[in-house]
Design a protein around this motif. Structure first.
Motif, PDB file in Angstrom:
ATOM      1  N   VAL A  31      27.880  48.030 -38.276  1.00  0.00           N
ATOM      2  CA  VAL A  31      26.558  47.875 -39.030  1.00  0.00           C
ATOM      3  C   VAL A  31      26.162  46.410 -38.881  1.00  0.00           C
ATOM      4  O   VAL A  31      27.087  45.492 -38.607  1.00  0.00           O
ATOM      5  N   TYR A  32      25.031  46.281 -38.509  1.00  0.00           N
ATOM      6  CA  TYR A  32      24.236  45.022 -38.595  1.00  0.00           C
ATOM      7  C   TYR A  32      22.836  44.831 -38.855  1.00  0.00           C
ATOM      8  O   TYR A  32      22.095  45.558 -39.302  1.00  0.00           O
ATOM      9  N   SER A  33      22.788  43.505 -39.357  1.00  0.00           N
ATOM     10  CA  SER A  33      21.265  43.127 -39.592  1.00  0.00           C
ATOM     11  C   SER A  33      20.524  42.812 -38.309  1.00  0.00           C
ATOM     12  O   SER A  33      21.023  42.558 -37.334  1.00  0.00           O
ATOM     13  N   THR A  34      19.400  42.818 -38.729  1.00  0.00           N
ATOM     14  CA  THR A  34      18.422  42.261 -37.429  1.00  0.00           C
ATOM     15  C   THR A  34      18.660  40.773 -36.852  1.00  0.00           C
ATOM     16  O   THR A  34      18.906  40.689 -35.569  1.00  0.00           O
ATOM     17  N   GLU A  35      19.567  39.936 -37.789  1.00  0.00           N
ATOM     18  CA  GLU A  35      19.936  38.839 -37.308  1.00  0.00           C
ATOM     19  C   GLU A  35      21.077  38.893 -36.364  1.00  0.00           C
ATOM     20  O   GLU A  35      21.159  38.060 -35.564  1.00  0.00           O
ATOM     21  N   ASP A  36      21.779  40.130 -36.497  1.00  0.00           N
ATOM     22  CA  ASP A  36      22.997  40.008 -35.883  1.00  0.00           C
ATOM     23  C   ASP A  36      23.070  40.996 -34.551  1.00  0.00           C
ATOM     24  O   ASP A  36      24.010  41.284 -34.240  1.00  0.00           O
ATOM     25  N   ALA A  37      21.658  41.446 -34.368  1.00  0.00           N
ATOM     26  CA  ALA A  37      21.703  42.574 -33.285  1.00  0.00           C
ATOM     27  C   ALA A  37      22.493  42.301 -32.102  1.00  0.00           C
ATOM     28  O   ALA A  37      23.022  43.265 -31.419  1.00  0.00           O
ATOM     29  N   ASP A  38      22.656  41.076 -31.598  1.00  0.00           N
ATOM     30  CA  ASP A  38      23.079  40.729 -30.206  1.00  0.00           C
ATOM     31  C   ASP A  38      24.320  40.217 -30.203  1.00  0.00           C
ATOM     32  O   ASP A  38      24.942  39.363 -29.537  1.00  0.00           O
ATOM     33  N   THR A  39      25.111  40.273 -31.533  1.00  0.00           N
ATOM     34  CA  THR A  39      26.448  39.609 -31.463  1.00  0.00           C
ATOM     35  C   THR A  39      27.427  40.363 -30.985  1.00  0.00           C
ATOM     36  O   THR A  39      27.178  41.706 -30.838  1.00  0.00           O
ATOM     37  N   TYR A  40      28.616  39.963 -30.566  1.00  0.00           N
ATOM     38  CA  TYR A  40      29.793  40.573 -29.870  1.00  0.00           C
ATOM     39  C   TYR A  40      30.341  41.666 -30.846  1.00  0.00           C
ATOM     40  O   TYR A  40      30.630  42.606 -30.356  1.00  0.00           O
ATOM     41  N   PRO A  41      30.509  41.607 -32.177  1.00  0.00           N
ATOM     42  CA  PRO A  41      31.008  42.754 -32.589  1.00  0.00           C
ATOM     43  C   PRO A  41      30.254  44.142 -32.500  1.00  0.00           C
ATOM     44  O   PRO A  41      30.677  45.169 -32.573  1.00  0.00           O
ATOM     45  N   VAL A  42      29.109  43.795 -32.672  1.00  0.00           N
ATOM     46  CA  VAL A  42      27.995  44.980 -32.380  1.00  0.00           C
ATOM     47  C   VAL A  42      28.199  45.439 -31.045  1.00  0.00           C
ATOM     48  O   VAL A  42      28.135  46.941 -30.861  1.00  0.00           O
ATOM     49  N   ARG A  43      28.227  44.952 -29.948  1.00  0.00           N
ATOM     50  CA  ARG A  43      28.521  45.314 -28.638  1.00  0.00           C
ATOM     51  C   ARG A  43      29.855  45.854 -28.414  1.00  0.00           C
ATOM     52  O   ARG A  43      30.115  46.648 -27.724  1.00  0.00           O
ATOM     53  N   TYR A  44      30.856  45.316 -29.151  1.00  0.00           N
ATOM     54  CA  TYR A  44      32.260  45.664 -29.096  1.00  0.00           C
ATOM     55  C   TYR A  44      32.544  47.098 -29.688  1.00  0.00           C
ATOM     56  O   TYR A  44      33.365  48.171 -29.222  1.00  0.00           O
ATOM     57  N   ALA A  45      31.713  47.580 -30.865  1.00  0.00           N
ATOM     58  CA  ALA A  45      32.098  48.861 -31.394  1.00  0.00           C
ATOM     59  C   ALA A  45      31.637  49.849 -30.655  1.00  0.00           C
ATOM     60  O   ALA A  45      30.897  49.645 -29.691  1.00  0.00           O
TER      61      ALA A  45
END
Length: 450
Positions: A31-45
């Motif tokens: 799960v992510y906020s709009t601030e974190d949309a491009d972070t590595y954990p979001v891409r990894y999941a």
């Protein structure tokens, strides 16, 4: 074992949980906020769901959005990481009410141990040593004065809820008691929505030593030795190591026995930490219990060979922990963790958010780096300032100190200020290198640097 879990967190801890899950064949939802949309954990999941805008109060702390994301994606369980909702009993209940497994202890345990005054009374009742303190909350200045006069100054005023040093005040002079009492209540109310405080006798120049525990539904209750977390600023840990250089084998055993009593007293399940104050005369006292995995768990993993996150998943899935047959654990080697924060030590550890233009972590023998950062990543002002955790390990403390110097020298982060220069200076300090740092280390030893 679960087929899919949701990780209700961000940053390096989200990535840490996802990696453990992947090794167990478990799919993950970020799960992510709009601030974190491009972070590595979001891409990894395996999947990712946006749960709101940048502010944590509108995203990572919105229980209904997280529960909805879990239900929509078919996740069976939720791992809260640390911080945010990790020690929120209401969230643990919300998971249960929605047929989701909360990967942590019961809501009742969280409530019982989250209230420090209640936790202290529970520990006293089961025979775990506690610092002399008030019986429950202190509701008036007059009560506070009577208690302080009875045990003698200095005393420590502590918020009964929350943590991180909020609502905590030392009082060395009776003339300061009223002002500090009112300040502690105000700060606690603002931080936790609960302005309750209690008083303890202040243990001067203690060390902060904590025992990592694991317990499952099959009667296994083990400790993974201890960690020394004495290097702190404003009650926030900066360096942790395991084992503690202050403990003899007998003292280590006594702390482990006390931690086991604490676990049994509240019928605890999953991973947790029993935190103690260790006085200069080697007396230890219960301070609090953290009902979650902690930032510094890797140092315990390095000296025991146990993957704590995997064990959390096994316990929550109703399986016995895989490491129980190896208990009791004795430490092998030594490990140390340096929290690399986006902060400027030269300006009182002031936050230093911004874009990282260059990120080159160290490597080589005995070096472990946990981070979600790459060159070009941004450190947001909305969240915790942790950039990376540098863990070094070796056959003994002397090797770890040398390895820590080498790894910190190799660690390159540009574009923001970090705590790397501070850590490097600590490793040149004679008191720290001798293994004698207490919780006043920064104030007494690093004042000239800061």
């Amino acid at each position: 074992m679960f087929k899919k879990i949701l990780v209700a967190n961000r940053g390096e801890v989200a990535l840490r949980v996802m990696r453990a899950a992947r090794e167990l064949g478990v799919k993950t939802v970020a799960v992510y906020s709009t601030e974190d949309a491009d972070t590595y954990p979001v891409r990894y999941a395996d999947e990712a769901v946006c749960i709101g805008p940048a502010q944590a109060a509108k995203s990572y702390l919105v229980m209904s959005n997280i529960i909805a994301a879990a239900n929509t994606t078919g996740a069976e369980a939720i791992h809260p990481g640390y911080g945010f909702l990790a020690e929120n009993a209401e969230f643990a209940r919300a998971c249960a009410d929605n047929d989701l497994v909360f990967i942590g202890p019961s809501a009742e345990c969280i409530e019982r141990m989250g209230d420090k005054s209640s936790a202290r009374e529970t520990m006293k009742a089961c025979g775990v040593p506690t610092v002399p303190g008030s019986d429950g909350c202190i509701d008036t200045v007059e009560e506070a004065r009577r208690f302080a006069d009875s045990v003698g100054y200095p005393v420590l005023i502590k918020a009964t809820a929350g943590g991180g040093g909020k609502g905590m005040r030392e009082v060395h002079d009776p003339a300061d008691l009223e002002a500090q009492y009112r300040a502690a209540r105000t700060e606690a109310g603002a931080a936790f929505g609960n302005d309750g405080v209690y008083l303890e006798k202040l243990v001067l120049r203690p060390r902060h030593v904590e025992v990592q525990v694991l317990a499952d539904d099959f009667g296994n209750n083990i400790s993974l030795c201890e960690r020394d977390c004495s290097v702190q600023r404003r009650h926030q840990k900066l360096i942790e190591e395991a084992p503690s250089p202050a403990l003899s084998d007998d003292l280590r055993h006594a702390m482990s026995v006390a931690a086991a009593k604490a676990v049994r007293a509240v019928d605890y399940r999953n991973a947790g930490t029993i935190e103690f104050l260790l006085s200069s005369d080697n007396q230890f006292y219960f301070m609090e219990m953290n009902t979650r995995v902690q930032v510094e768990h890797p140092v315990s993993e390095q000296i025991t060979g146990v993957d704590i996150i995997k064990e959390q998943l096994r316990i929550a899935a109703g399986e016995p922990m895989s490491c129980a047959s190896r208990a009791p654990f004795s430490p092998f080697g030594h490990a140390m963790e340096f929290r690399i924060n986006a902060e400027d030590p030269d300006c009182g550890f002031r936050p230093s958010p911004g874009a990282i233009t260059r990120f080159e972590p160290p490597s080589g023998p005995g070096v472990r780096v946990e981070s979600y950062i790459k060159s070009g990543s941004k450190i947001s002002p909305y969240y915790d300032s942790l950039v990376a955790k540098l863990i070094v390990f070796g056959q003994d403390r002397e090797e770890v100190l040398a390895r820590g110097r080498r790894a910190l020298d190799e660690f390159v982060i540009e574009g923001i200020k970090t705590t790397i220069p501070f850590h490097r200076a600590v490793l040149e300090n004679e008191v720290f290198c001798a293994g004698e740092a207490a919780t006043d280390f920064i104030e007494t030893q690093m004042g000239d640097l800061l």
